[in-house]
Scaffold this motif. Structure first.
Motif, mmCIF file in Angstrom:
data_model
loop_
_atom_site.group_PDB
_atom_site.id
_atom_site.type_symbol
_atom_site.label_atom_id
_atom_site.label_comp_id
_atom_site.label_asym_id
_atom_site.label_seq_id
_atom_site.Cartn_x
_atom_site.Cartn_y
_atom_site.Cartn_z
ATOM 1 N N ASN A 75 0.799 -1.224 0.000
ATOM 2 C CA ASN A 75 0.000 0.000 0.000
ATOM 3 C C ASN A 75 0.833 1.275 0.000
ATOM 4 O O ASN A 75 0.448 2.277 0.589
ATOM 5 N N ARG A 76 1.962 1.257 -0.673
ATOM 6 C CA ARG A 76 2.796 2.455 -0.826
ATOM 7 C C ARG A 76 2.421 3.123 -2.150
ATOM 8 O O ARG A 76 2.346 2.454 -3.188
ATOM 9 N N ARG A 77 2.169 4.411 -2.126
ATOM 10 C CA ARG A 77 1.848 5.139 -3.356
ATOM 11 C C ARG A 77 3.150 5.385 -4.130
ATOM 12 O O ARG A 77 4.004 6.151 -3.698
ATOM 13 N N ALA A 78 3.258 4.719 -5.267
ATOM 14 C CA ALA A 78 4.490 4.767 -6.068
ATOM 15 C C ALA A 78 4.826 6.182 -6.530
ATOM 16 O O ALA A 78 5.991 6.497 -6.734
ATOM 17 N N CYS A 79 3.822 7.040 -6.645
ATOM 18 C CA CYS A 79 4.078 8.402 -7.114
ATOM 19 C C CYS A 79 4.666 9.286 -6.018
ATOM 20 O O CYS A 79 5.143 10.383 -6.309
ATOM 21 N N LEU A 80 4.659 8.829 -4.764
ATOM 22 C CA LEU A 80 5.173 9.621 -3.646
ATOM 23 C C LEU A 80 6.445 9.056 -3.025
ATOM 24 O O LEU A 80 7.203 9.793 -2.399
ATOM 25 N N VAL A 81 6.675 7.757 -3.160
ATOM 26 C CA VAL A 81 7.802 7.104 -2.485
ATOM 27 C C VAL A 81 9.078 7.264 -3.312
ATOM 28 O O VAL A 81 9.141 6.817 -4.455
ATOM 29 N N PRO A 82 10.108 7.908 -2.736
ATOM 30 C CA PRO A 82 11.372 8.002 -3.462
ATOM 31 C C PRO A 82 12.049 6.634 -3.523
ATOM 32 O O PRO A 82 12.075 5.906 -2.534
ATOM 33 N N VAL A 83 12.560 6.287 -4.672
ATOM 34 C CA VAL A 83 13.233 5.004 -4.835
ATOM 35 C C VAL A 83 14.622 5.094 -4.195
ATOM 36 O O VAL A 83 15.269 6.133 -4.245
ATOM 37 N N GLN A 84 15.026 3.999 -3.562
ATOM 38 C CA GLN A 84 16.317 3.937 -2.876
ATOM 39 C C GLN A 84 17.125 2.760 -3.430
ATOM 40 O O GLN A 84 16.547 1.750 -3.826
ATOM 41 N N PRO A 85 18.444 2.877 -3.433
ATOM 42 C CA PRO A 85 19.259 1.756 -3.910
ATOM 43 C C PRO A 85 18.912 0.476 -3.148
ATOM 44 O O PRO A 85 18.754 0.496 -1.929
ATOM 45 N N GLY A 86 18.742 -0.612 -3.897
ATOM 46 C CA GLY A 86 18.457 -1.902 -3.287
ATOM 47 C C GLY A 86 16.994 -2.165 -2.994
ATOM 48 O O GLY A 86 16.647 -3.243 -2.491
ATOM 49 N N ASP A 87 16.104 -1.209 -3.281
ATOM 50 C CA ASP A 87 14.680 -1.444 -3.021
ATOM 51 C C ASP A 87 14.187 -2.672 -3.772
ATOM 52 O O ASP A 87 14.616 -2.952 -4.896
ATOM 53 N N VAL A 88 13.285 -3.404 -3.134
ATOM 54 C CA VAL A 88 12.611 -4.541 -3.754
ATOM 55 C C VAL A 88 11.147 -4.141 -3.883
ATOM 56 O O VAL A 88 10.437 -3.985 -2.885
ATOM 57 N N ILE A 89 10.719 -3.962 -5.115
ATOM 58 C CA ILE A 89 9.373 -3.482 -5.418
ATOM 59 C C ILE A 89 8.597 -4.623 -6.042
ATOM 60 O O ILE A 89 9.113 -5.334 -6.901
#
Length: 100
Positions: A75-89
């Motif tokens: 339930n994370r809004r992809a348009c608001l969450v900054p991507v970080q190195p190593g993220d697993v989406i």
């Protein structure tokens, strides 16, 4: 003219995140949605019931069409969450569930 030249922007070095087990390049400051769009991914959630694909709709965090799971948190809004190195989406199915 290139928008990066107009703003004299100098993005940091690219890094990789995983989207549904596939590597996706990303830049510092990008949102999850921007990184996925740049990689050609336009849908990363399915609706409850009908299972229809969804991605970014409003792009400003008002709607909930772009929900995605990031590092096991649904339930994370992809348009608001900054991507970080190593993220697993991960694609979110329906209402999602907490993997914690």
């Amino acid at each position: 003219m290139n928008p990066l030249e107009l703003a004299r922007a100098r993005p940091g070095e690219a890094f990789t995140v995983l989207f549904d087990d596939r590597p996706v390049p990303a830049l510092p400051g990008q949102t999850v949605a921007a990184a996925l769009w740049a990689a050609g991914v336009t849908a990363w959630r399915s609706t409850r019931g009908a299972g229809r694909p969804r991605g970014v709709f409003c792009g400003i965090g008002v709607c909930f069409d772009c929900l995605v799971s990031v590092n096991g948190r649904p339930n994370r809004r992809a348009c608001l969450v900054p991507v970080q190195p190593g993220d697993v989406i991960r694609t979110q199915e329906g209402t999602g569930r907490d993997d914690d």
